[in-house]
Write an enzyme that holds these catalytic residues in place. Structure first.
Site, PDB file in Angstrom:
ATOM      1  N   HIS B  56       0.835  -1.197   0.000  1.00  0.00           N
ATOM      2  CA  HIS B  56       0.000   0.000   0.000  1.00  0.00           C
ATOM      3  C   HIS B  56       0.876   1.255   0.000  1.00  0.00           C
ATOM      4  O   HIS B  56       2.020   1.220   0.464  1.00  0.00           O
ATOM      5  CB  HIS B  56      -0.911   0.001   1.242  1.00  0.00           C
ATOM      6  CG  HIS B  56      -2.018  -0.998   1.174  1.00  0.00           C
ATOM      7  ND1 HIS B  56      -3.089  -0.990   2.029  1.00  0.00           N
ATOM      8  CD2 HIS B  56      -2.234  -2.044   0.311  1.00  0.00           C
ATOM      9  CE1 HIS B  56      -3.911  -1.984   1.717  1.00  0.00           C
ATOM     10  NE2 HIS B  56      -3.413  -2.645   0.690  1.00  0.00           N
ATOM     11  N   GLU B  58       0.897   3.893   1.851  1.00  0.00           N
ATOM     12  CA  GLU B  58       1.406   4.327   3.165  1.00  0.00           C
ATOM     13  C   GLU B  58       2.625   3.510   3.596  1.00  0.00           C
ATOM     14  O   GLU B  58       3.574   4.046   4.168  1.00  0.00           O
ATOM     15  CB  GLU B  58       0.331   4.164   4.248  1.00  0.00           C
ATOM     16  CG  GLU B  58      -0.936   4.963   4.023  1.00  0.00           C
ATOM     17  CD  GLU B  58      -2.023   4.147   3.339  1.00  0.00           C
ATOM     18  OE1 GLU B  58      -1.726   3.482   2.312  1.00  0.00           O
ATOM     19  OE2 GLU B  58      -3.164   4.183   3.813  1.00  0.00           O
ATOM     20  N   CYS B  89      -2.288  -0.398   7.606  1.00  0.00           N
ATOM     21  CA  CYS B  89      -1.589   0.892   7.518  1.00  0.00           C
ATOM     22  C   CYS B  89      -1.752   1.693   8.812  1.00  0.00           C
ATOM     23  O   CYS B  89      -0.812   2.373   9.240  1.00  0.00           O
ATOM     24  CB  CYS B  89      -2.071   1.663   6.301  1.00  0.00           C
ATOM     25  SG  CYS B  89      -1.554   0.861   4.754  1.00  0.00           S
TER      26      CYS B  89
END
Lengths: 149, 149
Positions: B56, B58, B89
């Site tokens: 992801h 992040e 995250c």
């Protein structure tokens, strides 16, 4: 004679990783990922080495397993980890769609279960088993933090 | 004349990352990390490229920022992300001890808040701001999933 490859057998392999972490002065958590009785990833916590607060054993094991399998999901694999996963690792395991998770000791301080989740954090198809060789894993953790005092 | 570097300014930079994800046929989420008004990390979702369900925006931004700063915590940094963080995250941001989190659109399907956490998932010192350029971020997401139907 073949060794019986049961949960205890594989958790011992995860504990070996945790011991490597201990020797490297890292919080002693180890993880392995198994598919068809073969270990496809081995990892231990490397927060200090990598200076990365997210470099937990489970995250490194997952990334290794994705690379090993050339796949972004692991529905036929089992993760063995010596300690209850934290919220981040629980979330990462959700995304991996891993078939099964086996953990050792509970983590009252940082385990995902302390957040009082209303919802199962793993993928609905992921089977969870707790407490395998929990005493050994907890002993490693206690010894580590005792040595830090 | 200096450009005013406010939350909208930096969220536009995160949206640019999300657009790069869109062009790469990835779920369009972008993130940047800022310290002292300087961008120290830029990232977008790379789940497909890396075949890693945990890649992801992040997570990649955090790893980049740890490396850039040579530090395992980011108490003086701010993360701008176009979409509400997922559980993984949120957990990673907890460990990073990041000073501030600013997100755009809510994520009713996968955002951390859908888990009904009893406890604030971020570090107690982390300040949270929601809804900056939310419409733009949500529009990107809707356009992406519409194009997939």
């Amino acid at each position: 004679m073949d060794v019986l490859k049961d949960d205890t057998y594989f958790m011992r392999k995860a504990l070996e990783q945790a011991e490597l972490a201990f020797e490297a002065d890292e919080v002693p958590v180890g993880a392995i990922i198994v598919q068809n009785d073969e270990i496809i990833a081995r990892a231990y916590n490397q927060v200090e080495l990598l200076k990365d607060a997210t470099a937990h054993a489970e995250i490194i094991a997952l990334t290794t397993a994705f690379a090993a399998m050339g796949a972004k999901y692991l529905p036929d694999a089992t993760l063995y980890v010596t300690l209850e996963p934290c919220l981040m690792c629980a979330g990462a395991l959700y995304w991996s769609k891993i078939g099964r998770i086996v953990y050792g000791a509970s983590d009252e301080k940082n385990g995902y279960s302390r957040y009082g989740l209303e919802q199962y954090p793993f993928h609905p198809k992921t089977i969870l088993t707790k407490g395998v060789l929990a005493d050994e894993a907890a002993f490693l953790m206690k010894s580590f933090f005792k040595s830090k005092r």
